[in-house]
Design an enzyme around this catalytic site. Structure first.
Site, PDB file in Angstrom:
ATOM      1  N   THR A  82      -1.083   7.636  -1.051  1.00 59.01           N
ATOM      2  CA  THR A  82      -2.368   7.512  -1.746  1.00 59.01           C
ATOM      3  C   THR A  82      -3.290   6.469  -1.128  1.00 59.01           C
ATOM      4  OG1 THR A  82      -1.542   5.838  -3.285  1.00 59.01           O
ATOM      5  CG2 THR A  82      -1.228   8.158  -3.892  1.00 59.01           C
ATOM      6  N   ASP A 136      -3.488 -10.452  11.643  1.00 57.72           N
ATOM      7  CA  ASP A 136      -2.568 -10.398  10.504  1.00 57.72           C
ATOM      8  C   ASP A 136      -2.036 -11.801  10.230  1.00 57.72           C
ATOM      9  OD1 ASP A 136       0.023 -10.164   9.045  1.00 57.72           O
ATOM     10  OD2 ASP A 136      -0.387  -8.018   9.210  1.00 57.72           O
ATOM     11  N   ARG A 185       0.831  -1.195   0.000  1.00 57.84           N
ATOM     12  CA  ARG A 185       0.000   0.000   0.000  1.00 57.84           C
ATOM     13  C   ARG A 185       0.868   1.249   0.000  1.00 57.84           C
ATOM     14  NH1 ARG A 185      -5.225   0.714   1.139  1.00 57.84           N
ATOM     15  NH2 ARG A 185      -5.374  -1.436   1.870  1.00 57.84           N
ATOM     16  N   ASP A 201       1.894 -12.152   9.989  1.00 58.41           N
ATOM     17  CA  ASP A 201       2.566 -12.043  11.284  1.00 58.41           C
ATOM     18  C   ASP A 201       2.382 -13.311  12.097  1.00 58.41           C
ATOM     19  OD1 ASP A 201       3.491  -9.537  10.714  1.00 58.41           O
ATOM     20  OD2 ASP A 201       2.059  -8.471  11.986  1.00 58.41           O
TER      21      ASP A 201
END
Length: 245
Positions: free
Chosen positions: A143, A237, A139, A240
């Site tokens: 933006t 996550d 990402r 993770d």
């Protein structure tokens, strides 16, 4: 308790078919998605039990990996069922013929780094010596949109059926961009299968609407996304928990 604006999670009695519902526990099951190209695994007692283990915040890393791998194996097996086959007649050791089938064409896997790499072994367990490409999408902090950083794909990928691997489908931004990359390399949309453990309804619908010829095979469609675009109830996550926690 769900809020007045939040729909109740779908639930059903889960257990062996030969037992009456009164003897089965009630469990939350996948939300249905009304798109033909989104295939949700049957909500069997085994699958719900495995998902319960990996959702639990108290599950340690070793168990998280073990039970995740079992779900991944189920996803790969189901994904392979969506590949076309052709007639194939063979002779058995006792001198008889058997009218069977064999897969039509070559396949490869493509994992969306890094969480998608956790699904590679499950594909290798089912498809010996399968070629696997990689796509890195992150990402953009300015933006908030996904940005392609890296891809390494088989040179002949346009001639293969592609199993795209990523365990979590939230907004769908990364997976949508990954499909764009595959199509730009000459892979026909209808030759792409996206294998996914847990999806949000928003992500599944976005994916189905933009790429109606891509088949999505997921274990579970959750209730939705929270204000941070995390899947809820989700499992945290995935990368993770699989690699570090």
């Amino acid at each position: 308790m769900p809020s007045q604006t939040e729909p109740a999670a779908p639930s059903q009695c889960v257990g062996p078919e030969y037992r009456p519902n009164a003897q089965k526990p009630t469990a939350t099951v996948s939300t249905e998605v009304s798109h033909e190209n989104v295939h949700i695994l049957p909500q069997t007692p085994q699958l719900i039990a495995l998902l319960t283990m990996i959702r639990d915040k108290n599950t340690n890393r070793a168990d998280f990996i073990f039970y995740s791998n079992r779900i991944i194996r189920l996803l790969v097996e189901e994904g392979l069922n969506h590949l076309p086959v052709v007639e194939h007649t063979i002779s058995t050791p006792v001198g008889r013929t058997y009218s069977g089938v064999k897969f039509e064409g070559k396949i490869c896997g493509v994992s969306i780094m890094r969480a998608g790499e956790a699904m590679e072994q499950g594909l290798r367990d089912c498809c010996r010596s399968v070629r696997i490409g990689k796509i890195l999408i992150q990402r953009d902090e300015e933006t908030s949109k996904p940005k392609l950083f890296y891809d390494k794909l088989p040179e002949d990928i346009s001639d293969r059926w592609v199993l795209l691997l990523d365990p979590m489908l939230a907004t769908g931004g990364s997976a949508l961009m990954a499909v764009d990359v595959l199509i730009s390399r000459g892979v026909p949309e209808e030759r792409i299968l996206f294998l996914n453990l847990i999806a949000s309804p928003e992500g599944a619908v976005n994916f189905a609407q933009k790429f109606p010829k891509v088949r999505v095979v997921t274990a579970f469609v959750d209730m939705g996304l929270n204000e941070k675009n995390y899947i809820v109830p989700g499992l945290g996550d995935f990368g993770d928990r699989f690699y570090t926690m």
